[in-house]
Design a protein around this motif. Sequence first.
Motif, PDB file in Angstrom:
ATOM      1  N   LEU A 191     -13.987  27.268  23.674  1.00 52.33           N
ATOM      2  CA  LEU A 191     -13.079  27.181  22.533  1.00 52.33           C
ATOM      3  C   LEU A 191     -13.364  25.947  21.680  1.00 52.33           C
ATOM      4  O   LEU A 191     -13.373  26.021  20.442  1.00 52.33           O
ATOM      5  N   PHE A 192     -13.609  24.810  22.321  1.00 51.23           N
ATOM      6  CA  PHE A 192     -13.849  23.576  21.578  1.00 51.23           C
ATOM      7  C   PHE A 192     -15.120  23.691  20.732  1.00 51.23           C
ATOM      8  O   PHE A 192     -15.162  23.236  19.591  1.00 51.23           O
ATOM      9  N   TYR A 193     -16.151  24.332  21.285  1.00 47.52           N
ATOM     10  CA  TYR A 193     -17.391  24.514  20.531  1.00 47.52           C
ATOM     11  C   TYR A 193     -17.168  25.446  19.344  1.00 47.52           C
ATOM     12  O   TYR A 193     -17.721  25.235  18.256  1.00 47.52           O
ATOM     13  N   LEU A 194     -16.380  26.500  19.549  1.00 50.80           N
ATOM     14  CA  LEU A 194     -16.107  27.431  18.462  1.00 50.80           C
ATOM     15  C   LEU A 194     -15.349  26.751  17.330  1.00 50.80           C
ATOM     16  O   LEU A 194     -15.595  27.034  16.150  1.00 50.80           O
ATOM     17  N   VAL A 197     -17.883  24.851  15.275  1.00 54.11           N
ATOM     18  CA  VAL A 197     -18.693  25.745  14.450  1.00 54.11           C
ATOM     19  C   VAL A 197     -17.890  26.260  13.260  1.00 54.11           C
ATOM     20  O   VAL A 197     -18.417  26.367  12.136  1.00 54.11           O
ATOM     21  N   GLN A 198     -16.625  26.582  13.465  1.00 53.73           N
ATOM     22  CA  GLN A 198     -15.805  27.106  12.383  1.00 53.73           C
ATOM     23  C   GLN A 198     -15.559  26.083  11.278  1.00 53.73           C
ATOM     24  O   GLN A 198     -15.180  26.463  10.163  1.00 53.73           O
ATOM     25  N   ALA A 199     -15.785  24.810  11.559  1.00 49.19           N
ATOM     26  CA  ALA A 199     -15.577  23.785  10.535  1.00 49.19           C
ATOM     27  C   ALA A 199     -16.662  23.797   9.474  1.00 49.19           C
ATOM     28  O   ALA A 199     -16.482  23.190   8.409  1.00 49.19           O
ATOM     29  N   LYS A 207     -25.013  27.923  12.418  1.00 52.80           N
ATOM     30  CA  LYS A 207     -26.107  28.057  13.381  1.00 52.80           C
ATOM     31  C   LYS A 207     -26.600  26.688  13.840  1.00 52.80           C
ATOM     32  O   LYS A 207     -26.829  26.452  15.033  1.00 52.80           O
ATOM     33  N   ARG A 208     -26.779  25.809  12.871  1.00 59.54           N
ATOM     34  CA  ARG A 208     -27.271  24.479  13.230  1.00 59.54           C
ATOM     35  C   ARG A 208     -26.271  23.723  14.080  1.00 59.54           C
ATOM     36  O   ARG A 208     -26.637  23.038  15.043  1.00 59.54           O
TER      37      ARG A 208
END
Length: 386
Positions: A191-194, A197-199, A207-208
């Motif tokens: 969840l924290f990684y998502l 990415v959503q930011a 992707k990067r």
Amino acid sequence: MNLLPSTALEDMDTQHKNRSTRLDDVKSIRHSLQFLVLVALFVTAYFAKELLLPVVLGFLLALTLSPVSRGLYRAGVPHVVSAIMLITATGVLVLAIVAASAGTVAVWSDEIPRMGTEIQEKLRGMSNAVENVRAMTDEVEKMAASEKSAPEVVVKQPTLLDTAFDTVTSFGATFAVAMILALFLLSSGPLFYLKIVQAFPTLTGKKRALSTVYDVEKRVSRYLLTITLINAGLGVAVGIYLTILGLPGGYIFGIAAFLLNFLPYIGGVIGAVLVGAYSIAHFDTLGYALLAPIGYQILTGVEGQFITPWLVGRRLAMNTVAVFLTVVLWGWLWGIPGALVAVPFLVVFKVICENFEPLYTIGNFLSGEDPVVTDEAPEQEEPARA
């Protein structure tokens, strides 16, 4: 063909120069703001140590255990259950180490004055020059004190027991906050990684960011797990060697070697000095006592020059100058805890630099003598489409 009058050409040239001047001013202001932000970050880190240190330790602990948690998840264990298992095991291990060494350390704290006297007696023949200088210094201080008219105020210093109690209390609070934060991070899964990415607004940026986050996790967890296992092996070797020599409490110095080896360069020196001082106070002959610190240095030298480079690999090889300066900087900011987290900080920063083209030069500088060269480059940022 109509030609522009000279005044119009002069006006256009003036406007072009003014535009160039404004662009240069904007770049200069931007660089100045970046420098001020960097200074503000270091000032904040210096004064907010008690707040930031457990947060940093919690993130590093979560990064270290996240591959294990992900492996348990693939085996069918939910993230919450695996997080509780891993954090509980870590806490039990730390408490077991503290409990195993607390009694011996408490006895040693009572014997420190006696050991100091024994060390002075055994090294008396080697410290005549130091004694003379100290005597001269005492005489100068007495002469200066006799000239003072105001009464001298003596501040009572805290005892060793008080200092140790304060240190243990502070460490316990920091460790508890870090463990709770790591528990929440591991329980949340990806969840924290998502959220990171959503930011990012563009697909290329997402992707990067995702590749950078997973690269950071992979390298930091691999580095911390590998270094932890190496340090544990070093601690076992040091404890066995000192026990064979007949040094009481050799396993305590094995635990100390395990912890001190997280400090690059200076940890081995500190451990050798502590072992040498205790062995001189315990053994009768100075020559036999020196076998303990010499063996300690040999073991740490073999670990640092052969075992760690072989197991860590070129991918995580770091510039020794950059590592040393980073340890000094974070040691100055946060003391020993800062020196402990300095190298993981540097690994994270190096991975970020390697994934963003404007920071390639810094990432190359932070690499070791023979960095892994790749022809791949990060994709150029694409503007968001409607």
